[in-house]
Design an enzyme around this catalytic site. Sequence first.
Site, mmCIF file in Angstrom:
data_model
loop_
_atom_site.group_PDB
_atom_site.id
_atom_site.type_symbol
_atom_site.label_atom_id
_atom_site.label_comp_id
_atom_site.label_asym_id
_atom_site.label_seq_id
_atom_site.Cartn_x
_atom_site.Cartn_y
_atom_site.Cartn_z
ATOM 1 N N THR A 44 53.916 39.630 21.656
ATOM 2 C CA THR A 44 55.041 40.363 22.237
ATOM 3 C C THR A 44 54.729 41.857 22.315
ATOM 4 O O THR A 44 55.040 42.520 23.304
ATOM 5 C CB THR A 44 56.314 40.124 21.400
ATOM 6 N N HIS A 47 52.599 42.375 25.192
ATOM 7 C CA HIS A 47 53.392 42.351 26.437
ATOM 8 C C HIS A 47 54.081 43.695 26.658
ATOM 9 O O HIS A 47 54.172 44.176 27.784
ATOM 10 C CB HIS A 47 54.434 41.234 26.393
ATOM 11 N N GLU A 65 56.584 42.655 12.899
ATOM 12 C CA GLU A 65 56.061 41.694 11.908
ATOM 13 C C GLU A 65 55.636 42.471 10.672
ATOM 14 O O GLU A 65 54.457 42.723 10.465
ATOM 15 C CB GLU A 65 54.872 40.940 12.513
ATOM 16 N N CYS A 94 75.701 40.772 16.264
ATOM 17 C CA CYS A 94 76.976 41.413 15.914
ATOM 18 C C CYS A 94 77.747 40.638 14.859
ATOM 19 O O CYS A 94 78.538 41.197 14.110
ATOM 20 C CB CYS A 94 77.826 41.610 17.164
ATOM 21 N N CYS A 100 77.574 34.270 18.057
ATOM 22 C CA CYS A 100 77.426 34.427 16.615
ATOM 23 C C CYS A 100 78.324 33.429 15.885
ATOM 24 O O CYS A 100 77.928 32.846 14.886
ATOM 25 C CB CYS A 100 77.739 35.860 16.195
ATOM 26 N N ILE A 177 49.315 32.028 17.156
ATOM 27 C CA ILE A 177 50.547 31.268 16.907
ATOM 28 C C ILE A 177 50.323 29.774 17.109
ATOM 29 O O ILE A 177 50.867 28.948 16.383
ATOM 30 C CB ILE A 177 51.685 31.779 17.825
ATOM 31 N N GLY A 264 55.492 29.481 24.439
ATOM 32 C CA GLY A 264 54.697 30.607 24.934
ATOM 33 C C GLY A 264 55.511 31.465 25.889
ATOM 34 O O GLY A 264 56.090 30.947 26.844
ATOM 35 N N LEU A 265 55.570 32.759 25.611
ATOM 36 C CA LEU A 265 56.421 33.660 26.396
ATOM 37 C C LEU A 265 55.835 33.849 27.798
ATOM 38 O O LEU A 265 54.806 34.482 27.974
ATOM 39 C CB LEU A 265 56.561 35.007 25.689
HETATM 40 ZN ZN LIG Z 1 55.870 38.724 16.897
HETATM 41 ZN ZN LIG Z 2 77.136 38.409 18.414
#
Ligand SMILES: [Zn+2]
Ligand SMILES: [Zn+2]
Length: 345
Positions: A44, A47, A65, A94, A100, A177, A264-265
Amino acid sequence: MNKKQMRGAMFLEPGKIEVQEVNIPEIKENEVLVKVKYCGICGTDMHIYNGVYSKDKLPLIAGHEFSGTIEAVGKNVNRFKGGEKVVADINFSCGTCFYCRQDQPLMCEQMEQLGIHIDGAFAEYVAIPEHMIYEIPDEMDFKDAALLEPISCVVRSAKKYNIKFAESVVIIGDGAIALIHVQMAKICGAAPIIVVGLDDKRMEKAKELGTDYVIKSGEGMYDEVKSLTEGRGGDVVIESVGLPVTYEQTFKLVRPGGRIVAFGLAKEDCMVGYKPFEVIIKELSMVGTVAGAKNDLAESITLVKHNRFNLEDYKTTVVQLEDIAQAFERLKTDRSVLKILVDME
Ligand SMILES: [Zn+2]
Ligand SMILES: [Zn+2]
């Protein structure tokens, strides 16, 4: 603490990182200040560096991380005094919106991820809300602890695809990963575990870490996977690359009735073709998984504490903060290193 300034790696624009003197974050009443020990560089971050993710948030101190110790606590913080060894759930939600309330904090309408949307841990200090902090055992190595966040992403995905023992798992990809997915599948009792990859050295590593069969990516892989799974295909297929071509492969590698894991992103505008007819006839399912949150992190701490992962190869390359820009350049092409940890001290 008398110091007012710290060093932090500012991602100024795609391809440009500068280590700068910046203000130490001021903590609010419910926050703690963590002195960062190690922060790992992940896909990430690459990226972000390459300008394909979170571009609108630049300039930004990236880094999510991390491990460290609590340096100071806000007025209303009760759980910590200072000096505790910690990591954090980096997905600040939040706590009250629809998502949430459904216990889907990663879908929170106001979600901010540390080091992705707001300043992160490629810096000497970082401010974290108390309830996002997870204490780690005293005996745990700070380097291992810096790997807990990526592990928590894999733990979450394993829970989402609900793997059962003796199920076959095909992992597409030979990245850092992907090799955590291998170890996770092993923990879950999967058999056989098959990795489809490209890099010979990584495939060797995949074997060392518990892969039963490694297969070179290419046209022959579909038949190979079938022959290793009694002619069916994988019960579970995990995409851990992020490209259209590898996402398309998942549909051909999974068995009828099997599950595909989108991990995988991919780029935001990435499109993939599939045949709805096939999905219907074969009753395929696909599950997406974006990060590790809450209990995923707590469970990762337990698994790492009890040595369920072999992380040795993830800890061999450590660079100083001053050298972070070179480290990002190196990771663009150098596949000999699984993970680079940035040492903040
Ligand atoms: Zn990461
Ligand atoms: Zn929330």
